[in-house]
Motif scaffolding. Structure first.
Motif, mmCIF file in Angstrom:
data_model
loop_
_atom_site.group_PDB
_atom_site.id
_atom_site.type_symbol
_atom_site.label_atom_id
_atom_site.label_comp_id
_atom_site.label_asym_id
_atom_site.label_seq_id
_atom_site.Cartn_x
_atom_site.Cartn_y
_atom_site.Cartn_z
ATOM 1 N N UNK A 146 5.616 22.957 -3.000
ATOM 2 C CA UNK A 146 5.400 23.372 -4.383
ATOM 3 C C UNK A 146 4.191 22.704 -5.024
ATOM 4 N N UNK A 147 3.645 21.679 -4.373
ATOM 5 C CA UNK A 147 2.535 20.967 -5.009
ATOM 6 C C UNK A 147 1.734 20.180 -3.982
ATOM 7 N N UNK A 148 0.415 20.206 -4.140
ATOM 8 C CA UNK A 148 -0.497 19.337 -3.389
ATOM 9 C C UNK A 148 -1.463 18.738 -4.405
ATOM 10 N N UNK A 149 -1.383 17.420 -4.596
ATOM 11 C CA UNK A 149 -2.216 16.784 -5.619
ATOM 12 C C UNK A 149 -2.801 15.481 -5.092
ATOM 13 N N UNK A 150 -3.828 15.039 -5.780
ATOM 14 C CA UNK A 150 -4.402 13.706 -5.529
ATOM 15 C C UNK A 150 -4.359 12.958 -6.848
ATOM 16 N N UNK A 151 -3.872 11.715 -6.828
ATOM 17 C CA UNK A 151 -3.722 10.948 -8.052
ATOM 18 C C UNK A 151 -4.142 9.502 -7.839
ATOM 19 N N UNK A 152 -4.417 8.836 -8.963
ATOM 20 C CA UNK A 152 -4.687 7.409 -8.948
ATOM 21 C C UNK A 152 -3.414 6.681 -9.356
ATOM 22 N N UNK A 153 -3.026 5.691 -8.576
ATOM 23 C CA UNK A 153 -1.834 4.907 -8.857
ATOM 24 C C UNK A 153 -2.252 3.486 -9.177
ATOM 25 N N UNK A 154 -1.710 2.941 -10.274
ATOM 26 C CA UNK A 154 -2.028 1.571 -10.671
ATOM 27 C C UNK A 154 -1.013 0.620 -10.073
ATOM 28 N N UNK A 155 -1.500 -0.481 -9.500
ATOM 29 C CA UNK A 155 -0.642 -1.540 -8.983
ATOM 30 C C UNK A 155 -0.604 -2.671 -9.996
ATOM 31 N N UNK A 156 0.562 -2.938 -10.552
ATOM 32 C CA UNK A 156 0.703 -4.013 -11.526
ATOM 33 C C UNK A 156 0.623 -5.353 -10.811
ATOM 34 N N UNK A 157 -0.244 -6.273 -11.271
ATOM 35 C CA UNK A 157 -0.371 -7.568 -10.617
ATOM 36 C C UNK A 157 0.892 -8.394 -10.778
ATOM 37 N N UNK A 158 1.169 -9.328 -9.853
ATOM 38 C CA UNK A 158 2.370 -10.144 -9.959
ATOM 39 C C UNK A 158 2.343 -11.032 -11.185
ATOM 40 N N UNK A 159 3.546 -11.360 -11.682
ATOM 41 C CA UNK A 159 3.657 -12.229 -12.846
ATOM 42 C C UNK A 159 3.046 -13.586 -12.548
ATOM 43 N N UNK A 160 2.255 -14.117 -13.499
ATOM 44 C CA UNK A 160 1.634 -15.420 -13.313
ATOM 45 C C UNK A 160 0.298 -15.359 -12.609
ATOM 46 N N UNK A 161 -0.217 -14.140 -12.378
ATOM 47 C CA UNK A 161 -1.507 -14.020 -11.699
ATOM 48 C C UNK A 161 -2.618 -14.577 -12.574
ATOM 49 N N UNK A 162 -3.685 -15.031 -11.942
ATOM 50 C CA UNK A 162 -4.829 -15.565 -12.675
ATOM 51 C C UNK A 162 -5.437 -14.468 -13.528
ATOM 52 N N UNK A 163 -6.080 -14.832 -14.658
ATOM 53 C CA UNK A 163 -6.661 -13.818 -15.550
ATOM 54 C C UNK A 163 -7.564 -12.832 -14.826
ATOM 55 N N UNK A 164 -8.346 -13.341 -13.869
ATOM 56 C CA UNK A 164 -9.265 -12.450 -13.152
ATOM 57 C C UNK A 164 -8.514 -11.424 -12.316
ATOM 58 N N UNK A 165 -7.224 -11.755 -12.006
ATOM 59 C CA UNK A 165 -6.433 -10.853 -11.170
ATOM 60 C C UNK A 165 -5.398 -10.073 -11.984
ATOM 61 N N UNK A 166 -5.425 -10.262 -13.316
ATOM 62 C CA UNK A 166 -4.369 -9.678 -14.148
ATOM 63 C C UNK A 166 -4.574 -8.202 -14.444
ATOM 64 N N UNK A 167 -5.768 -7.684 -14.222
ATOM 65 C CA UNK A 167 -6.015 -6.269 -14.466
ATOM 66 C C UNK A 167 -5.437 -5.436 -13.331
ATOM 67 N N UNK A 168 -4.650 -4.393 -13.658
ATOM 68 C CA UNK A 168 -4.071 -3.558 -12.608
ATOM 69 C C UNK A 168 -5.149 -2.932 -11.729
ATOM 70 N N UNK A 169 -4.891 -2.921 -10.415
ATOM 71 C CA UNK A 169 -5.815 -2.270 -9.491
ATOM 72 C C UNK A 169 -5.378 -0.831 -9.288
ATOM 73 N N UNK A 170 -6.303 0.033 -8.956
ATOM 74 C CA UNK A 170 -6.002 1.440 -8.759
ATOM 75 C C UNK A 170 -6.331 1.854 -7.341
ATOM 76 N N UNK A 171 -5.525 2.736 -6.814
ATOM 77 C CA UNK A 171 -5.784 3.274 -5.486
ATOM 78 C C UNK A 171 -5.505 4.776 -5.497
ATOM 79 N N UNK A 172 -6.241 5.493 -4.661
ATOM 80 C CA UNK A 172 -6.126 6.945 -4.598
ATOM 81 C C UNK A 172 -5.064 7.340 -3.580
ATOM 82 N N UNK A 173 -4.158 8.205 -4.000
ATOM 83 C CA UNK A 173 -3.048 8.638 -3.151
ATOM 84 C C UNK A 173 -2.945 10.154 -3.213
ATOM 85 N N UNK A 174 -2.767 10.782 -2.055
ATOM 86 C CA UNK A 174 -2.506 12.219 -1.992
ATOM 87 C C UNK A 174 -1.003 12.435 -1.877
ATOM 88 N N UNK A 175 -0.510 13.513 -2.483
ATOM 89 C CA UNK A 175 0.932 13.767 -2.514
ATOM 90 C C UNK A 175 1.222 15.236 -2.227
#
Length: 342
Positions: free
Chosen positions: A247-276
């Motif tokens: 019923x669907x073929x899509x490509x999306x960006x998924x955000x990975x929430x950084x672990x609690x207590x991560x350093x400020x430089x690592x606190x921004x969520x990273x994004x990765x491309x996923x096909x579904x």
């Protein structure tokens, strides 16, 4: 409580010994069975349309394994448009506002509104995505007893799978309006693995103001539009169980929430491309997620309630197969995946 499968087994045995009597009755039992199945399918059709064509508001409880979540849904039919508000009442507050297929998710702690298109149309109580006639090809549909749910008289409908790659279901439809008030998902032993039920519901005219967002002042909030696009994934061969269609073929960006207590430089969520790739038989959905396999992950399988997940590496890709179907169905889909050679 007597299980449906056991009862059908007894009926099957009795039919062997009572064959002469059945013939003498000119096939009356078979006619009765057909009439009962037809009545159950008509009830399913009414259930399917009621969730889309009625205005209603109520609180429901969703139970999966040992987890429970309470939500409130308000649905208003405005002309030809469906307006809906879904509020998560447990844990961190979340609010989903839907206008037909456009969904806005309000995340107050992050002061963010996420805008996206819905991929599947299976939010309770509108959980049917196929015609009752199509469902009858893969489920034995029958009427159950009359019971009360949320203070309203209901008619139970039973769907028993014709194979071991699906769960069974019990639905309770409001006798007056046809609206689905309770749904249970059953494993091969007839035991409940997941259920969702209204505890309070009102059906009838609903003030349109009740589907407005609760957060009136969103000045300064960040608005994110889900990066999702249609894509051709025909290079991937995937064989779903019989009756499941793509019923669907899509490509999306998924955000990975950084672990609690991560350093400020690592606190921004990273994004990765996923096909579904999404498959559905009108009741259950199976998704295949495909992404580059450079991440360090462990292969394996996980089950929670009715949900089964398998993750594995295939060449340069990481595959994740997710669905509210038995583990055997997820394994079958996972093992079937092939990437066509160029």
């Amino acid at each position: 409580m007597q299980r449906t499968g056991h009862l059908l087994g007894l009926i099957s045995l009795l039919s062997v010994f009572l064959a002469p009597s059945a013939q003498a009755a000119d096939g009356a039992p078979a006619v009765a069975d057909e009439a009962a199945a037809s009545s159950a399918q008509a009830q399913l059709k009414k259930l399917q349309s009621a969730a889309q064509r009625l205005s209603y508001s109520g609180t429901f409880v969703y139970q999966q394994a040992n987890q429970m979540r309470t939500s409130r849904i308000t649905h208003v039919l405005a002309g030809k448009n469906e307006l809906e508000k879904l509020e998560v009442l447990d844990g961190k507050p979340r609010e989903y506002l839907r206008n037909n297929d456009d969904v806005a998710c309000y995340i107050p702690e992050a002061k963010t509104v996420l805008i996206e298109k819905r991929v599947t149309r299976d939010v309770f109580p509108a959980i049917l995505g196929a015609s009752p006639e199509d469902l009858a090809n893969h489920y034995n549909v029958s009427m159950g007893p009359e019971e009360r749910v949320a203070g309203r008289d209901c008619q139970a409908i039973v769907l028993e799978p014709r194979d071991k790659l699906r769960y069974g279901y019990r639905f309770w439809a409001d006798k007056q309006t046809g609206l689905l008030l309770r749904a249970q998902t059953l494993d091969g032993r007839g035991e409940v693995v997941e259920q969702i039920s209204f505890t309070q519901v009102e059906i009838g005219p609903i003030d349109r103001a009740r589907v407005r967002p609760s957060y009136a002042d969103t000045h300064g909030w960040r608005v994110e539009r889900a990066a999702m696009s249609q894509v051709d994934l025909s290079a991937w061969n995937v064989t779903p169980p019989s009756g499941f269609r793509k019923i669907q073929e899509v490509r999306r960006l998924i955000s990975d929430t950084p672990p609690s207590g991560a350093a400020p430089a690592q606190s921004k969520p990273s994004e990765r491309e996923v096909s579904q790739i999404v498959f559905s038989d009108g009741l259950a959905a199976i998704s295949v997620f495909i992404e580059p396999g450079s991440q360090n992950r462990n292969e394996g399988a996980v089950q929670q309630g009715a949900m089964n997940i398998v993750g594995r590496r295939q060449g340069d890709y990481w595959l994740t197969v997710v669905g509210e179907v038995p583990a055997a169905a997820i394994r079958q889909v996972s093992n079937s995946i092939e990437l066509k050679s160029k």
